[in-house]
Design a protein around this motif. Structure first.
Motif, short mmCIF file in Angstrom:
data_model
loop_
_atom_site.label_atom_id
_atom_site.label_comp_id
_atom_site.label_asym_id
_atom_site.label_seq_id
_atom_site.Cartn_x
_atom_site.Cartn_y
_atom_site.Cartn_z
N ASP A 175 0.82 -1.22 0.00
CA ASP A 175 0.00 0.00 0.00
C ASP A 175 0.85 1.26 0.00
OD1 ASP A 175 -2.23 -1.59 0.06
OD2 ASP A 175 -2.56 -1.38 2.23
N ASN A 176 1.97 1.23 0.70
CA ASN A 176 2.80 2.42 0.87
C ASN A 176 3.83 2.62 -0.25
OD1 ASN A 176 1.49 3.01 3.26
ND2 ASN A 176 3.04 2.03 4.55
N ASN A 177 4.05 1.57 -1.06
CA ASN A 177 5.14 1.66 -2.03
C ASN A 177 4.76 1.38 -3.48
OD1 ASN A 177 7.84 1.94 -0.31
ND2 ASN A 177 6.49 0.51 0.77
N ASN A 178 3.84 0.45 -3.72
CA ASN A 178 3.45 0.17 -5.10
C ASN A 178 2.14 -0.61 -5.12
OD1 ASN A 178 3.25 -0.31 -7.82
ND2 ASN A 178 4.99 -1.71 -7.95
N ASP A 179 1.05 0.09 -5.34
CA ASP A 179 -0.25 -0.57 -5.36
C ASP A 179 -0.52 -1.28 -6.69
OD1 ASP A 179 -0.71 1.58 -7.00
OD2 ASP A 179 -2.24 2.51 -5.74
N GLU A 180 0.50 -1.28 -7.59
CA GLU A 180 0.37 -2.00 -8.85
C GLU A 180 0.96 -3.41 -8.78
OE1 GLU A 180 2.23 0.51 -11.71
OE2 GLU A 180 0.62 1.99 -11.71
N VAL A 181 1.46 -3.79 -7.62
CA VAL A 181 1.97 -5.16 -7.44
C VAL A 181 0.88 -6.16 -7.80
CG1 VAL A 181 2.57 -6.85 -5.64
CG2 VAL A 181 3.73 -4.63 -5.72
N ASN A 182 1.25 -7.21 -8.56
CA ASN A 182 0.26 -8.25 -8.88
C ASN A 182 0.69 -9.66 -8.51
OD1 ASN A 182 2.12 -8.69 -10.90
ND2 ASN A 182 0.70 -8.40 -12.60
N VAL A 183 1.98 -9.83 -8.14
CA VAL A 183 2.42 -11.16 -7.70
C VAL A 183 3.31 -11.03 -6.48
CG1 VAL A 183 2.30 -12.16 -10.02
CG2 VAL A 183 4.47 -11.25 -9.19
N ILE A 184 3.24 -12.06 -5.64
CA ILE A 184 4.13 -12.20 -4.50
C ILE A 184 4.88 -13.51 -4.70
CG2 ILE A 184 4.26 -12.52 -2.00
CD1 ILE A 184 1.67 -10.89 -1.78
N CYS A 210 -3.26 -21.12 -12.45
CA CYS A 210 -2.55 -20.14 -13.28
C CYS A 210 -2.23 -20.74 -14.65
CB CYS A 210 -1.25 -19.70 -12.60
SG CYS A 210 -1.50 -18.93 -10.99
N ASP A 211 -1.82 -19.89 -15.58
CA ASP A 211 -1.40 -20.35 -16.89
C ASP A 211 -0.24 -21.33 -16.74
OD1 ASP A 211 -3.26 -18.71 -18.02
OD2 ASP A 211 -1.85 -17.09 -18.47
N GLY A 212 -0.18 -22.28 -17.65
CA GLY A 212 0.89 -23.28 -17.61
C GLY A 212 0.61 -24.43 -16.68
N GLY A 213 -0.60 -24.47 -16.11
CA GLY A 213 -0.95 -25.58 -15.22
C GLY A 213 -0.47 -25.41 -13.79
N PHE A 214 0.08 -24.25 -13.45
CA PHE A 214 0.56 -24.02 -12.08
C PHE A 214 -0.59 -23.63 -11.17
CE2 PHE A 214 4.23 -23.01 -14.80
CZ PHE A 214 5.17 -23.84 -14.24
N LYS A 215 -0.47 -23.98 -9.90
CA LYS A 215 -1.45 -23.58 -8.89
C LYS A 215 -0.80 -22.56 -7.96
CE LYS A 215 -4.49 -27.62 -8.76
NZ LYS A 215 -4.06 -28.22 -10.01
N CYS A 216 -1.48 -21.44 -7.77
CA CYS A 216 -0.99 -20.39 -6.89
C CYS A 216 -2.05 -20.10 -5.84
CB CYS A 216 -0.70 -19.11 -7.70
SG CYS A 216 0.52 -19.32 -9.02
N LEU A 217 -1.61 -19.52 -4.72
CA LEU A 217 -2.55 -19.10 -3.69
C LEU A 217 -2.97 -17.66 -3.95
CD1 LEU A 217 -0.99 -20.50 -0.39
CD2 LEU A 217 -2.56 -21.61 -1.98
N GLN A 218 -4.15 -17.32 -3.49
CA GLN A 218 -4.63 -15.95 -3.56
C GLN A 218 -4.26 -15.25 -2.25
OE1 GLN A 218 -6.46 -14.90 -6.33
NE2 GLN A 218 -6.56 -12.77 -5.64
N PHE A 219 -3.47 -14.19 -2.36
CA PHE A 219 -3.09 -13.38 -1.20
C PHE A 219 -3.74 -12.02 -1.41
CE2 PHE A 219 -0.70 -10.42 1.26
CZ PHE A 219 -0.06 -11.10 2.27
N ASN A 220 -4.85 -11.77 -0.75
CA ASN A 220 -5.66 -10.57 -1.02
C ASN A 220 -5.95 -10.51 -2.53
OD1 ASN A 220 -5.63 -10.08 1.70
ND2 ASN A 220 -4.00 -8.56 1.60
N ASN A 221 -5.46 -9.49 -3.23
CA ASN A 221 -5.71 -9.41 -4.67
C ASN A 221 -4.51 -9.85 -5.50
OD1 ASN A 221 -8.35 -8.31 -4.38
ND2 ASN A 221 -7.46 -6.30 -3.97
N TYR A 222 -3.56 -10.56 -4.89
CA TYR A 222 -2.33 -10.90 -5.57
C TYR A 222 -2.18 -12.42 -5.67
CZ TYR A 222 -1.96 -6.46 -3.13
OH TYR A 222 -2.26 -5.23 -2.59
N LEU A 223 -1.41 -12.86 -6.66
CA LEU A 223 -1.07 -14.27 -6.78
C LEU A 223 0.18 -14.54 -5.95
CD1 LEU A 223 -1.60 -14.95 -10.59
CD2 LEU A 223 -3.07 -15.67 -8.71
#
Length: 301
Positions: A175-184, A210-223
């Motif tokens: 929130d304080n540095n880059n609200d455009e982050v989309n992955v962790i 995710c694309d490529g058959g990978f499974k990711c967790l949802q962390f708020n609005n981020y992968l």
């Protein structure tokens, strides 16, 4: 009758597209999300104009030689020359090994350092040429004075320290540095810590395909993506839209002056073929990418 020419034709017409798709999309969920482009490539170099902190910069890099190879013995070809099924099995095994080894090479070079594998022979280790890419290690390496040919201090990415993993602290940093982050991107241990936190707070854990058959967790609005090559005390907060893989062309087989792909080893009854892509990664907005270090202090907050 199966021949070397048959193998050449199959490598070009059948396997090239499949190999390219696997290597481009399916070796790592983060790398699979980075867009590939042939723009801004001039000869052996990449030149990108990017506006950073209100100032125009020219980011520069050399193309890397990203390659993989297959080896087929003369004996294997002879043994399978009268059986199309045996020949296909032979090539399939080589393709699987090429994808595996090249995938390891690329991910090692992007996240940390490409070096010979423990299972290689001493001769193979001595002859090994490491792949060097502009990956996360390069992006956040404070010991390097230049970043893409620019004074690093002018476009430096962000490093933050926290004492331990807490989702609220990670969200606060975003929130304080880059609200455009989309992955962790983190290690498996950090993923387990996150799952334990969610369980203790009686919150649902959402799994995303995710694309490529990978499974990711949802962390708020981020992968939330797991990468084994990341240290347990590090977390990367990135916007994949800021990264590009600039390439001269897509994957291709190296051929000689006679347009032959398979080349016989000068001293052994072995034929080799090399797959190559000339490319490298550039982050167009390095100052927005964030590295979180847990449990230690280096003078940065």
């Amino acid at each position: 009758m199966i021949s070397l020419q048959t193998a050449e034709n199959v490598l070009r017409d059948v396997y090239l597209g499949v190999l390219g798709n696997q290597l481009n999309c399916n070796i790592c969920p983060l790398l699979g999300k980075i867009k590939q482009t042939s723009s801004d490539v001039y000869g052996k170099e990449i030149f990108v104009l990017s506006r950073i902190n209100g100032k125009q910069y020219q980011l520069r890099s050399e193309l890397a030689d990203i390659y993989g190879k297959i080896e087929i013995t003369d004996k294997a070809i002879r043994c399978s020359q009268n059986s199309a099924g045996a020949f296909v099995n032979l090539l399939n095994a080589e393709m699987e090994n090429l994808i595996k080894e090249t995938g390891i090479k690329i991910t090692n070079a992007f996240y940390n350092e490409d070096k010979p594998r423990d299972y290689m022979t001493e001769d193979e280790k001595k002859a090994y040429t490491p792949l060097v890419l502009n990956g996360l290690k390069y992006l956040f390496d404070d010991s390097e004075p230049l970043l893409y040919g620019v004074n690093r201090k002018e476009i430096m990415p962000i490093t933050k320290n926290i004492d331990k993993f807490e989702p609220i602290k990670i969200q606060e940093i975003i929130d304080n540095n880059n609200d455009e982050v989309n992955v962790i991107v983190c290690s498996a241990k950090v993923k387990r810590d996150y799952m334990q936190y969610m369980s203790e707070h009686r919150q649902n854990i959402e799994i995303i395909e995710c694309d490529g058959g990978f499974k990711c967790l949802q962390f708020n609005n981020y992968l939330l993506m797991v990468q084994a090559k990341i240290s347990d005390n590090e977390i990367y907060l990135l916007n994949t839209e800021d990264f590009k893989l600039h390439q001269l062309c897509d994957w291709k087989w190296i051929s000689d002056e006679n347009n032959k792909i398979l080349k016989q080893h000068p001293t052994k009854p072995v034929y080799t073929a090399r797959l190559v892509k000339y490319a490298n990664y550039i982050c167009h907005q390095p100052q927005k990418q964030i590295k979180v270090v847990m449990g230690e202090s280096n003078g940065k907050d």
